[in-house]
Enzyme design. Sequence first.
Site, PDB file in Angstrom:
ATOM      1  N   TYR A 140       7.245   0.458   8.348  1.00 24.46           N
ATOM      2  CA  TYR A 140       7.915  -0.078   7.168  1.00 24.46           C
ATOM      3  C   TYR A 140       9.435  -0.047   7.268  1.00 24.46           C
ATOM      4  O   TYR A 140      10.111  -0.608   6.414  1.00 24.46           O
ATOM      5  CB  TYR A 140       7.473   0.690   5.920  1.00 24.46           C
ATOM      6  CG  TYR A 140       6.177   0.180   5.362  1.00 24.46           C
ATOM      7  CD1 TYR A 140       4.975   0.515   5.963  1.00 24.46           C
ATOM      8  CD2 TYR A 140       6.146  -0.649   4.247  1.00 24.46           C
ATOM      9  CE1 TYR A 140       3.775   0.045   5.464  1.00 24.46           C
ATOM     10  CE2 TYR A 140       4.948  -1.131   3.743  1.00 24.46           C
ATOM     11  CZ  TYR A 140       3.772  -0.783   4.355  1.00 24.46           C
ATOM     12  OH  TYR A 140       2.590  -1.259   3.870  1.00 24.46           O
ATOM     13  N   LYS A 193      -3.733   8.941  14.046  1.00 25.01           N
ATOM     14  CA  LYS A 193      -4.391   8.360  15.221  1.00 25.01           C
ATOM     15  C   LYS A 193      -3.799   9.033  16.453  1.00 25.01           C
ATOM     16  O   LYS A 193      -3.140   8.387  17.282  1.00 25.01           O
ATOM     17  CB  LYS A 193      -4.151   6.838  15.199  1.00 25.01           C
ATOM     18  CG  LYS A 193      -4.932   6.060  16.229  1.00 25.01           C
ATOM     19  CD  LYS A 193      -6.373   5.824  15.869  1.00 25.01           C
ATOM     20  CE  LYS A 193      -7.086   5.088  16.990  1.00 25.01           C
ATOM     21  NZ  LYS A 193      -8.549   5.060  16.826  1.00 25.01           N
ATOM     22  N   ASP A 226      -9.598   5.598  11.694  1.00 24.21           N
ATOM     23  CA  ASP A 226     -10.798   4.743  11.701  1.00 24.21           C
ATOM     24  C   ASP A 226     -12.007   5.522  11.189  1.00 24.21           C
ATOM     25  O   ASP A 226     -12.804   5.019  10.385  1.00 24.21           O
ATOM     26  CB  ASP A 226     -11.052   4.142  13.098  1.00 24.21           C
ATOM     27  CG  ASP A 226     -10.865   5.137  14.242  1.00 24.21           C
ATOM     28  OD1 ASP A 226     -10.462   6.293  13.978  1.00 24.21           O
ATOM     29  OD2 ASP A 226     -11.126   4.764  15.402  1.00 24.21           O
ATOM     30  N   ASP A 250      -1.058   2.694   3.488  1.00 23.12           N
ATOM     31  CA  ASP A 250      -1.156   1.414   2.788  1.00 23.12           C
ATOM     32  C   ASP A 250      -2.581   0.878   2.870  1.00 23.12           C
ATOM     33  O   ASP A 250      -3.161   0.438   1.878  1.00 23.12           O
ATOM     34  CB  ASP A 250      -0.176   0.411   3.409  1.00 23.12           C
ATOM     35  CG  ASP A 250      -0.291  -0.946   2.744  1.00 23.12           C
ATOM     36  OD1 ASP A 250      -0.308  -0.985   1.510  1.00 23.12           O
ATOM     37  OD2 ASP A 250      -0.395  -1.957   3.466  1.00 23.12           O
ATOM     38  N   ASP A 254      -5.944   0.900  -0.259  1.00 19.07           N
ATOM     39  CA  ASP A 254      -6.642  -0.268  -0.813  1.00 19.07           C
ATOM     40  C   ASP A 254      -8.152  -0.061  -0.735  1.00 19.07           C
ATOM     41  O   ASP A 254      -8.896  -0.393  -1.668  1.00 19.07           O
ATOM     42  CB  ASP A 254      -6.243  -1.560  -0.081  1.00 19.07           C
ATOM     43  CG  ASP A 254      -5.115  -2.286  -0.802  1.00 19.07           C
ATOM     44  OD1 ASP A 254      -4.301  -1.595  -1.455  1.00 19.07           O
ATOM     45  OD2 ASP A 254      -5.048  -3.525  -0.728  1.00 19.07           O
TER      46      ASP A 254
HETATM   47  C1  IPM Z   1       1.628  -1.177  -1.786  1.00 21.43           C
HETATM   48  C2  IPM Z   1       1.919  -2.605  -1.449  1.00 21.43           C
HETATM   49  C3  IPM Z   1       3.257  -2.679  -0.735  1.00 21.43           C
HETATM   50  C4  IPM Z   1       3.149  -1.846   0.522  1.00 21.43           C
HETATM   51  C5  IPM Z   1       3.732  -4.096  -0.399  1.00 21.43           C
HETATM   52  C6  IPM Z   1       3.737  -4.990  -1.617  1.00 21.43           C
HETATM   53  C7  IPM Z   1       5.075  -4.083   0.270  1.00 21.43           C
HETATM   54  O1  IPM Z   1       0.900  -3.163  -0.699  1.00 21.43           O
HETATM   55  O2  IPM Z   1       2.347  -0.599  -2.616  1.00 21.43           O
HETATM   56  O3  IPM Z   1       0.691  -0.608  -1.237  1.00 21.43           O
HETATM   57  O4  IPM Z   1       2.716  -2.352   1.554  1.00 21.43           O
HETATM   58  O5  IPM Z   1       3.490  -0.666   0.463  1.00 21.43           O
HETATM   59 MN    MN Z   2      -0.680  -1.789  -0.254  1.00 22.69          MN
END
Ligand code: IPM
Ligand code: MN
Length: 357
Positions: A140, A193, A226, A250, A254
Amino acid sequence: MNANQSLKIAVLGGDGTGPEVAAEGLKVLKAVAKLDGIKYDTTNFDFGGDRYLRTGEVLPEGAVDELRKFDAIYLGAIGHPDVKPGILEKGLLLELRFQLDQYINLRPVKLFPGVETPLRDKGPDDIDFVVVRENTEDMYCGTGGFLKKNTPDEVAIQTAVYTRKGCERCIRWAFDFTRKRNNPKKMLTLVAKTNVLTYGHDLWWRTFQEVAKEYPDIKPDYNHVDAACMWMVKNPEYFDVIVTTNMFGDIITDLAGILQGGMGVAAGGNINPDPGGTSMFEPMGGSAPKYTGTGKINPIAAINAMAMLLEQTGHAKSAARINKAIQVVTGTKMKSQAAGKMGYNTSEVGDLVCEAL
Ligand code: IPM
Ligand code: MN
């Protein structure tokens, strides 16, 4: 913060449905503040896609220093269909994370009663862990470049940067957090990893082992990323707290977000834990432009984010009150957490949480 001082909150409603969900979080703040005697004031900022399209700048000069003066930032959502991907993400979200040194990205993963998870046979007792994601380094950091761009010989380099200071402060915070959370498991899992990233994640591994010695009451644990994905789906009850790097964090948050009921529910904090640090709280859902103004979007994630904001600014009791109220609403009122299928509109869900406080 001194208890007599007013809590100063910067509100960035942002794009799409951002302002609508933020309004519900603020509604709940107003209600809980009245019950618990919290003094606060809010200041609105119009940063986001529309402003960028109008002015050509994402964050105006001095904006970060202005935001720095607040106790916390409350963000609705960033993302505009007419703005090229990357501009708002980098220019606003990542810019604030980096400039305000919000080095912890905190993502609680809790399945609330009544909320549907895609995992068969798993319930609220099984899905209850927290991800602590490093928030300022890794891929990042934006270091890299092209060579011979747009030719058949093109080379692209995107560098992952890890520093001892960066991983140590995150790992230490995660150990402290695990101790405070005091789950019977008392376990912190490093997700990385180390079998492939033998430099950067070796630094993480060594630092994790060293810091672990200061916390004999916490069980240090390790998963390759993984494998962690497999376990999160197969045995989410295994986890207590996870600490991980920015990029992996990140991705796995999700996955974790969908286990807890999806983007209508999941919230996150970008935290600068240092004295005087300004942290930022947001629902994970994004701006969902197609639902703008329809009253279909789920505000629970934004209300969750408000609870996290209160927790971080020293109002743990009020945060717990909101958390309980949310569980009453998801458990006994809402039909679904999906946009348009809640059985109520956005504002009614906010009202229900206020009533349940
Ligand atoms: C999150 C989002 C951000 C990230 C994006 C929008 C830059 O996906 O907050 O997880 O990747 O951190
Ligand atoms: Mn994200």
